[in-house]
Enzyme design. Sequence first.
Site, short mmCIF file in Angstrom:
data_model
loop_
_atom_site.label_atom_id
_atom_site.label_comp_id
_atom_site.label_asym_id
_atom_site.label_seq_id
_atom_site.Cartn_x
_atom_site.Cartn_y
_atom_site.Cartn_z
N HIS A 326 44.22 44.50 39.79
CA HIS A 326 44.17 45.53 38.83
C HIS A 326 42.90 46.12 38.81
CE1 HIS A 326 47.59 43.06 37.08
NE2 HIS A 326 47.64 44.16 36.29
N GLY A 327 41.93 45.60 39.35
CA GLY A 327 40.67 46.24 39.30
C GLY A 327 39.37 45.60 40.03
#
Length: 484
Positions: A326-327
Amino acid sequence: MLFNSISFLVFFPIVFILYWFVTNKSLKTQNWLLLFASYYFYSCWDWRFLFLLAFSTGLDYLTGLKIYRSDSQLGKKIWLVISIGINLGFLGFFKYYNFFAASFVDFIGVFGLKASYTTLNIILPVGISFYTFHGLSYVLDIYNKKIEPTTNWVEYSLFVSFFPLLVAGPIERATHLLPQVEKARTFRYQQAVDGLKQFLWGLIKKIVIADNCAEYANAIFNNTEQYSGLVLVWGAILFAFQIYGDFSGYTDMALGTARLFGFELLKNFNYPYFSRNIAEFWKRWHISLSSWFRDYLYIPLGGSRGSLWMTIRNTFIIFLVSGFWHGANWTFIVWGGLNALFIMPSVIWKKKNRETQVVAENSLLPSLKETGQLLLTFGLATFAWIFFRAESLGHAGEYISRMFLFGSDPNPFHYPELRSSRICAMLLVPFLCVEWLGRKNNYAIETLGLEWPRIIRWSIYGLLVYCIGMYMNTGGAEFIYFQF
């Protein structure tokens, strides 16, 4: 180009008319049209990244053929490693370079060593995590002899870059979407109506629910030091509904748009906030990503076939990797770890998940036990969302610590953010009622009012359109998952 923008309302009818009324006699021409439209759609973000999309597509198309045609297992493995290595290399460079560089410097600093690094001003190509996983699943399925590669470059390119799913999923499999690309499609009125209704409900989720919740959730999260107690609890709840409305709203619009072109995409959300435990929640939230990690990481690691320790290890691995997907921030990794921790009771005691069963399937309201389970699961998911939303681990820690300072704020309603955010509560109540009543359907309003008089049914659709128009930002507010 955003689904919730005026530019899309111009783009879509043009492509739709050309697709069904001009190129409908030739499947090849239809696929070329959709491929051109998809690349134009993507170019509206940044035309320079079209080359990266084309390169990634060509790489997996060619390596898929090489793997299939290789006479030796070693040769197959070499081509597989080339595909995985280059794909993950691009993803790592654009998405994680600065994170790894900063983390390395911090790590050696623990031992008293000093180093400097250059931060690169890298623009993250929108959708790179999604179309990279499309290609990887295709190559892995060929390597595992689940499918044979296509020799039609246009059909494969359309599978990877079909514009409804290109920038934020769902993450499609070649076994599901590619056969639909390869065969002729005919216009079906009921399928088109169904697609329009799902697109409409997606707009409601995004514009009416997510964007309204975002205004107040952002105000609270961005000024954590000013609030405490109930205000921060309310901010976390608002973000929980913001991210659900935002991401599942995008998915509904993607599925609805694809249906208007005769395609059926994978279901990506199945009323996750009506789950009875975190294990069930993850069977209902971002289904295409969860199943991707299950099939290509969890099962190859051994899944739950080994000892309890191995099952626990594998569970933590997929959740930590999911968080990292996700990041490039430790907050996402902690978010993934928390969800792995929350799911442990189901893993340790080997509880059978009832993800195929609808909660309170044969009754209007849940039982007292089910109500408790729903609230607990929502509470755990919302707590974990704090790390997902926070700018850093320090920000998350401050938010959580201040969230439990109830006594320091005896009258939280004096904050204007809390008073004015009552509109969100007024919108969430009917929204949740519609979602609850439609929880057996593919989307909430799929069968809403089908047996009612037409004038009532169309009045409801008119009301939904009015709500969208009332809250719509003509420029379109971006979707959260575009940053992933």
